[in-house]
Enzyme design. Structure first.
Site, PDB file in Angstrom:
ATOM      1  N   LEU A 146      42.795  44.898  53.819  1.00 27.94           N
ATOM      2  CA  LEU A 146      44.175  45.356  53.898  1.00 27.94           C
ATOM      3  C   LEU A 146      45.161  44.208  54.037  1.00 27.94           C
ATOM      4  O   LEU A 146      46.293  44.293  53.571  1.00 27.94           O
ATOM      5  CB  LEU A 146      44.358  46.311  55.089  1.00 27.94           C
ATOM      6  CG  LEU A 146      43.567  47.624  55.036  1.00 27.94           C
ATOM      7  CD1 LEU A 146      43.746  48.391  56.340  1.00 27.94           C
ATOM      8  CD2 LEU A 146      44.000  48.470  53.855  1.00 27.94           C
ATOM      9  N   GLY A 147      44.757  43.133  54.690  1.00 25.95           N
ATOM     10  CA  GLY A 147      45.664  42.007  54.900  1.00 25.95           C
ATOM     11  C   GLY A 147      44.946  40.861  55.583  1.00 25.95           C
ATOM     12  O   GLY A 147      43.834  41.006  56.096  1.00 25.95           O
ATOM     13  N   GLY A 193      45.770  37.161  58.008  1.00 27.33           N
ATOM     14  CA  GLY A 193      46.667  36.276  58.730  1.00 27.33           C
ATOM     15  C   GLY A 193      46.011  34.947  59.008  1.00 27.33           C
ATOM     16  O   GLY A 193      44.947  34.615  58.461  1.00 27.33           O
ATOM     17  N   ALA A 244      43.015  36.113  61.610  1.00 28.04           N
ATOM     18  CA  ALA A 244      42.199  37.308  61.479  1.00 28.04           C
ATOM     19  C   ALA A 244      42.447  37.961  60.122  1.00 28.04           C
ATOM     20  O   ALA A 244      43.435  37.691  59.445  1.00 28.04           O
ATOM     21  CB  ALA A 244      42.518  38.307  62.597  1.00 28.04           C
ATOM     22  N   VAL A 294      42.276  41.925  58.294  1.00 27.29           N
ATOM     23  CA  VAL A 294      42.263  43.355  58.595  1.00 27.29           C
ATOM     24  C   VAL A 294      41.630  44.087  57.417  1.00 27.29           C
ATOM     25  O   VAL A 294      42.008  43.875  56.256  1.00 27.29           O
ATOM     26  CB  VAL A 294      43.689  43.895  58.854  1.00 27.29           C
ATOM     27  CG1 VAL A 294      43.633  45.380  59.185  1.00 27.29           C
ATOM     28  CG2 VAL A 294      44.348  43.120  59.988  1.00 27.29           C
ATOM     29  N   LYS A 316      40.196  44.858  62.570  1.00 28.58           N
ATOM     30  CA  LYS A 316      40.768  43.516  62.637  1.00 28.58           C
ATOM     31  C   LYS A 316      39.679  42.550  63.101  1.00 28.58           C
ATOM     32  O   LYS A 316      39.197  42.639  64.233  1.00 28.58           O
ATOM     33  CB  LYS A 316      41.950  43.506  63.602  1.00 28.58           C
ATOM     34  CG  LYS A 316      42.742  42.213  63.622  1.00 28.58           C
ATOM     35  CD  LYS A 316      43.983  42.370  64.490  1.00 28.58           C
ATOM     36  CE  LYS A 316      44.820  41.109  64.496  1.00 28.58           C
ATOM     37  NZ  LYS A 316      46.016  41.274  65.364  1.00 28.58           N
ATOM     38  N   ASP A 334      56.455  38.996  69.123  1.00 17.51           N
ATOM     39  CA  ASP A 334      56.363  38.619  67.704  1.00 17.51           C
ATOM     40  C   ASP A 334      56.816  39.775  66.817  1.00 17.51           C
ATOM     41  O   ASP A 334      56.198  40.076  65.798  1.00 17.51           O
ATOM     42  CB  ASP A 334      54.924  38.210  67.360  1.00 17.51           C
ATOM     43  CG  ASP A 334      54.842  37.462  66.031  1.00 17.51           C
ATOM     44  OD1 ASP A 334      55.873  36.898  65.601  1.00 17.51           O
ATOM     45  OD2 ASP A 334      53.758  37.452  65.410  1.00 17.51           O
TER      46      ASP A 334
END
Length: 808
Positions: A24-25, A27, A30, A32, A47, A139
């Site tokens: 899904l994504g 960073g 981490a 996800v 995650k 954040d």
């Protein structure tokens, strides 16, 4: 923080009982994944900390789990689990299928200011819950806000969250450049005002459509927020008034003591802007309020000129002694009005009268008549004055809406000699609103805010409360209602008493019988035309056709107009309006909602009852016996129409969704003598339509057997039900034994649900199927539907879709 760009990881094997499905994504620390939880048979967000994490990173990881685990709120994405597997740390969150706010902003279109404020109210609700639990996010930014299926904001990623009890511990510079607060940029102790600042930055970006603190060098962005005040850029939407600017700017204050002290205080200020307090006005002050507003308008240089022009033309067209020459001379005094009038009478809608180009006002008046010339002249006078206003674009939209109402009333009028009176009555029924937009734009904006649906208390976002009426809101803001203002000006202009009566909008439910009194019928016609114009202007095109169908059912009896003719009238009015707009030189921005007034009103894919490619053709069989329960088409149409009216009336009030759905199923079942009618609803866990309830023979045992997959298995052809629902095409199967039909019937259908002929009505929102209405008969060819019955069934299905939307 300055994140690095990690390389895309390979899909990991199962972590614990969770099986990753797709990424899904990603960073800096981490990745996800969308994963499946077999124990609870649901999708989750997994995650996973990147490989090689230090013990400090793992501890920070668990810190997020501990912080979020204490937070339970509809606007926060909850954490389900935290664990280690083979040295790999991972967290399990609720899976929210919607995009992030940053993705939504990139994909467009821009959010309207009201929508931006409502979205931020949800964010602030979530922040207040976190702050109440002693947690500061630190954040907050658009990429950390998810939007769920209802458009609700969900705050996520508390990875660097801090506890308020950590205030005495050393702090580093924590946050994302562009959203970090001045005190966080200085490394000060965590406080709720840090999140308030970030929320204000996000709201400023939603309102302006641009970053408030963007710089290719992130450290320059950090220094700027310490040294300079952030400001809203110029050129904002007209709805962003001084009050909203002040609320946002207070949230952006560099000095935290001058900022909103809490997320709740910020939330309450925005909510008060969105829904100003309303108090009823007293009738004793109506006259004084009207005189006050008239004095204000008279001080505008164009209002006296407009009033004089309206009055002179009105007197000439109503006088039995005046000639066409007198009317022509009056119009010729205004060169601009003359040119625009001649352009109008040479459009296609008047071509039948002229037999060629009309080049003189005298000939135009002789061919079109006094009433027609009066209406065109009055419309042009309003437009001419409007074009000189600084907020002309908003005024064009309101003017076109009024012009559309007039055109609709003329098309729906039964008595030809009353056509032009109906046009003017509908156009002027909202004269007060139009004048307020002309001369008091700030007050008009305040009225629009008040009439928006209120949010429910206590963070409950399950649905909007009943909106404040425009009459009450305008009375609060102006001292008298829009209608009272319009009537007061109409009297000043010398408009006839009959027209002033028609300008009074009738209250209450739509009558169920034909209004024999011409004056009352005209009032109801003007109300219907204005409501239709509002629906077209304020509704997404994909939903407009269905809503107009429902309105046609409500008004057809009172007006004596067949419901089926409303479509044609709306389309004809649209064509005439497009010609008028072009002849008047009205230009609209591409993103203007008024473009909907000029767009064709045609059913969308999920708003049609067209034959499916699998439709079976049944050869006539003289020996075939009809079902005993089948009734005549005439009786069926009457039952369907009566049911639609009942359902429409029920949906105007506070209704329960299940009750409306049962009314819809009962109407279908009774009207056409079906053996069974079943309602199926999407199960989000399995992406399958499952039978929930129904009516008819053995339905209690049959309904639970319905299982229609909404996702196709690769390499496997979808069965008939799945194909129909995924394509969103309403389908009538006349004979299920036809080979090409039978081979595509699912196994579950071949048991107890099996039927020889059946009807499938899928329900979808924005192209995504979520429900289905099924109806069947025992014999092949037993379902005999004409165009009228098909249209009424389509309306019932659309009412069900609307019921879900209103309930959500």
């Amino acid at each position: 923080m300055l994140p690095s760009t990690p390389t895309a990881p390979q899909m990991p094997p199962a972590l614990g009982r969770f099986r990753p499905l797709r990424r899904l994504g990603q960073g800096a620390q981490a990745t996800v994944w969308l994963a499946h939880d077999p124990r609870l048979d649901r999708e989750v967000a997994l995650k996973v900390l990147l490989a090689g994490a230090t013990p400090a990173h793992v501890e920070a990881w668990l810190h997020e789990a501990r912080a979020v685990s204490r937070l339970t709120h509809p606007n926060i994405v909850p954490v389900f689990e935290a664990d280690m597997q083979g040295g790999q740390a991972y967290l399990v969150f609720e899976y929210v299928a919607g995009p992030t706010l940053s993705e939504r902003l990139r994909s467009g279109p821009a959010l309207r200011p009201r929508d931006a404020v409502e979205l931020m109210l949800g964010v602030l609700d979530g922040l207040q819950a976190a702050h109440g639990a002693g947690v500061v996010h630190r954040d907050l930014k658009p990429s950390n806000i998810l939007l769920d299926a209802k458009g609700r904001a969900r705050v996520m990623d508390f990875g660097i969250a801090a506890r308020l009890t950590d205030a005495g511990k050393p702090q580093g510079i924590v946050g994302t450049p562009g959203y970090i607060s001045p005190e966080a940029a200085r490394g000060e102790a965590p406080s709720p005002q840090m999140d308030v600042f970030a929320a204000a930055v996000m709201l400023g970006e939603l309102l302006s459509g641009q970053r408030l603190n963007a710089d290719p060098d992130p450290w320059r962005a950090v220094r700027r927020v310490i040294e300079q005040d952030l400001a809203l850029p110029p050129g904002l939407n007209a709805e962003v008034d001084d009050a909203l600017r002040a609320i946002v700017l207070r949230g952006l204050a560099r000095d935290a003591t001058r900022r909103w002290p809490t997320a709740k205080a910020f939330h309450d200020a925005l909510n008060e802007w969105l829904h100003p307090a309303v108090a009823p006005s007293s009738e004793a002050g109506d006259t004084a309020a009207l005189e006050f507003l008239l004095r204000r308008m008279r001080h505008k240089t164009d209002f006296p000129a407009m009033s004089d022009s309206v009055g002179r033309i009105q007197r000439l067209t109503l006088s039995e002694n005046e000639s066409i020459t007198s009317l022509s001379n009056e119009i010729l005094k205004d060169v601009a009005l003359t040119h625009k009038l001649l352009r109008l009478v040479n459009t296609a809608q008047f071509s039948h009268a002229g037999g060629g180009t009309i080049s003189t006002v005298s000939r135009a008046a002789a061919l079109i008549g006094f009433a027609g010339i009066r209406n065109l002249a009055l419309s042009l006078i309003l437009l001419e004055r409007m074009e000189n206003k600084a907020h002309a674009q908003l005024l064009r939209e309101e003017f076109l809406r009024s012009l559309m109402a007039g055109s609709l009333a003329r098309e729906l009028c039964l008595v030809q000699r009353e056509n032009e009176e109906s046009f003017l009555a509908a156009m002027f029924q909202n004269l007060g609103r139009l004048l307020t937009e002309f001369y008091f734009p700030e007050e008009a904006q305040q009225v629009r805010r008040i009439t928006r649906p209120e949010r429910r208390a206590g963070g409950d976002t399950s649905g909007p409360a009943a909106p404040v009426s425009e009459a009450l809101a305008s009375a609060q803001v102006l001292g008298l209602s829009y209608e009272q203002l319009g009537l007061g000006v109409a009297k000043q202009w010398g408009l006839p008493e009959s027209l002033q009566r028609s300008m009074r909008r009738p209250d209450g439910d739509v009558p169920t019988r034909l209004q024999d009194n011409p004056a009352e019928r005209q009032r109801w016609l003007a109300r219907a035309a204005n409501e239709m114009s509002d629906v077209i202007l304020q509704t997404e095109p994909a939903e407009t056709h269905a809503k107009l169908k429902a309105m046609a059912q409500r008004y057809s009896r009172a007006l004596g107009v067949p419901a089926e003719t409303f479509d044609a009238a709306a389309d004809q009015a649209r064509q005439r309006l497009a010609q008028l707009a072009q002849a008047m030189g009205i230009s609209l921005a591409k993103n203007s909602p008024a473009q909907r007034l000029l767009a064709p009103l045609t059913p969308t894919v999920d708003d049609s009852l067209s034959p499916h490619e699998l439709h079976a053709t049944l050869l006539a069989d003289p020996t075939l016996q009809r079902s005993e329960a089948e009734v005549s088409r005439e009786q069926a149409s009457e039952t369907l129409a009566a049911g639609i009216q009942d359902i429409t009336n029920a949906m105007v009030e506070n209704f329960k969704l299940n009750e409306v759905l049962r009314m819809i199923l009962e109407t279908i079942y009774r009207s056409l003598g079906f053996r069974r009618v079943v309602f199926c609803l999407r199960d989000p866990k399995t992406e399958t339509l499952t039978g929930r309830f129904g009516l008819g023979e053995g339905v209690e045992a049959v309904a639970p057997l319905f299982r229609v997959p909404l996702r196709s298995t690769p390499g496997v052809a979808a069965d008939l039900f799945s194909a129909v629902c995924q394509k969103g095409v309403d389908t009538l199967i006349a004979d299920a034994s036809v080979p090409k039909i039978a081979e595509r019937l699912p196994a579950w259908f071949l048991g107890a649900p099996k039927a020889a002929s059946f009807l499938i009505l899928p329900m979808a929102v924005k192209g995504a199927p979520f429900a289905m209405i099924y109806a069947d008969k025992a014999l092949p060819g037993g379902i005999d539907l004409g165009e009228k019955e098909l249209s009424l069934l389509r309306t019932l299905r659309n009412q069900a879709v609307m019921a879900f939307k209103q309930a959500s």
